[in-house]
Motif scaffolding. Sequence first.
Motif, mmCIF file in Angstrom:
data_model
loop_
_atom_site.group_PDB
_atom_site.id
_atom_site.type_symbol
_atom_site.label_atom_id
_atom_site.label_comp_id
_atom_site.label_asym_id
_atom_site.label_seq_id
_atom_site.Cartn_x
_atom_site.Cartn_y
_atom_site.Cartn_z
ATOM 1 N N UNK A 1 0.808 -1.242 -0.081
ATOM 2 C CA UNK A 1 0.000 0.002 -0.050
ATOM 3 C C UNK A 1 0.641 1.410 -0.164
ATOM 4 N N UNK A 2 2.217 1.179 0.045
ATOM 5 C CA UNK A 2 2.983 2.468 0.217
ATOM 6 C C UNK A 2 4.126 2.171 1.136
ATOM 7 N N UNK A 3 4.949 2.926 1.223
ATOM 8 C CA UNK A 3 6.187 2.842 1.974
ATOM 9 C C UNK A 3 5.879 3.871 3.348
ATOM 10 N N UNK A 4 5.888 3.442 4.586
ATOM 11 C CA UNK A 4 5.766 4.285 5.737
ATOM 12 C C UNK A 4 6.906 5.031 6.088
ATOM 13 N N UNK A 5 8.059 4.140 6.308
ATOM 14 C CA UNK A 5 9.307 4.743 6.986
ATOM 15 C C UNK A 5 10.611 4.330 6.059
ATOM 16 N N UNK A 6 11.511 5.146 5.794
ATOM 17 C CA UNK A 6 12.806 4.850 5.435
ATOM 18 C C UNK A 6 13.820 5.469 5.990
ATOM 19 N N UNK A 7 14.659 4.599 6.587
ATOM 20 C CA UNK A 7 15.834 5.079 7.160
ATOM 21 C C UNK A 7 17.244 4.605 6.435
ATOM 22 N N UNK A 8 18.280 5.227 6.610
ATOM 23 C CA UNK A 8 19.733 5.058 5.997
ATOM 24 C C UNK A 8 20.852 4.757 7.105
ATOM 25 N N UNK A 9 21.513 3.918 6.894
ATOM 26 C CA UNK A 9 22.847 3.635 7.935
ATOM 27 C C UNK A 9 23.834 3.357 6.919
ATOM 28 N N UNK A 10 25.024 3.423 7.731
ATOM 29 C CA UNK A 10 26.210 3.279 6.889
ATOM 30 C C UNK A 10 26.750 4.278 5.672
ATOM 31 N N UNK A 11 27.554 3.970 4.797
ATOM 32 C CA UNK A 11 27.864 4.923 3.888
ATOM 33 C C UNK A 11 29.223 4.850 3.382
ATOM 34 N N UNK A 12 29.903 5.894 2.907
ATOM 35 C CA UNK A 12 31.423 5.803 2.517
ATOM 36 C C UNK A 12 32.188 5.944 3.716
ATOM 37 N N UNK A 13 33.262 4.990 3.919
ATOM 38 C CA UNK A 13 34.120 5.067 5.000
ATOM 39 C C UNK A 13 35.513 4.839 4.379
ATOM 40 N N UNK A 14 36.626 5.411 4.694
ATOM 41 C CA UNK A 14 37.909 5.085 4.194
ATOM 42 C C UNK A 14 38.348 3.594 4.503
#
Length: 264
Positions: free
Chosen positions: A212-225
């Motif tokens: 029916x649709x997305x209620x919540x979206x969260x991000x974790x992590x990403x670029x790290x040397x």
Amino acid sequence: MTRFPARAVAVARPRPNLTLMLGAAVLAAGAVMTAAPALAQQATPAANQTILVQPETPTLNLSAYGEVKAAPDMASINFGVVTEATTAAEAMAQNRTRMNEVMRALRSAGIEERFIQTSGLSLQAQYDYVQNEPPRLRGYQASNRVTVEIRDLERVGSTADAVVNAGVNQIDGISFGLINPQQAEDQARMAAVQALQAKANLYANALGVRLAGIRNLSEGGGYAPQPPMFARGAMAMDSAESTSVAPGELTIRVNINGVYDIVR
């Protein structure tokens, strides 16, 4: 006819009955007190009244990640000069002389001042320990550590050789990274969202429900040397060629979590 002189006649007025007045006041107060419970009873809902509670919408709580590979375009080297002497002043003086030579070598290698940063400076007493005897002061150790950012990867090996020849006697490690990781991160985000949507569709089909649709979206992590690669043994200073350094590839990863509403 005989007339008599007029005389004032006093007419006695009846006194108010205090007993009756007090009784009327008591009756009025009782009427008010009787009305209050009646109103309260009317405000209280009936015991058999039914309260409807809407059930919560069922959801899917999922996670996914996206990864991209990218070639590094910068490197960081951590190194230091360590000196020892019988006095603290002498240890610091020797260290200062050698570190000045290292800084001149960096400038000769084309490293700009803004890419050179002191990361540690220390002076410590050194003791000899013998069993059943108190510690014996042997001297002092001075340490000056520097982190250098190199934006021309072809100069990494030659820069390491130059600073060692100038007086560096400790190299803690080398790490590679991206000057601007934004583009690689965005590509990883797109891949993560696509993976999350595909997973949500798979679960919905398996359960026989619709998204029916997305209620919540969260991000974790990403670029790290990348963590530093310890390279003390890899640098051969007696070779006529510069030290060989392989930058390899970097992995940029973005993790996301999403909550989807579902309907039957």
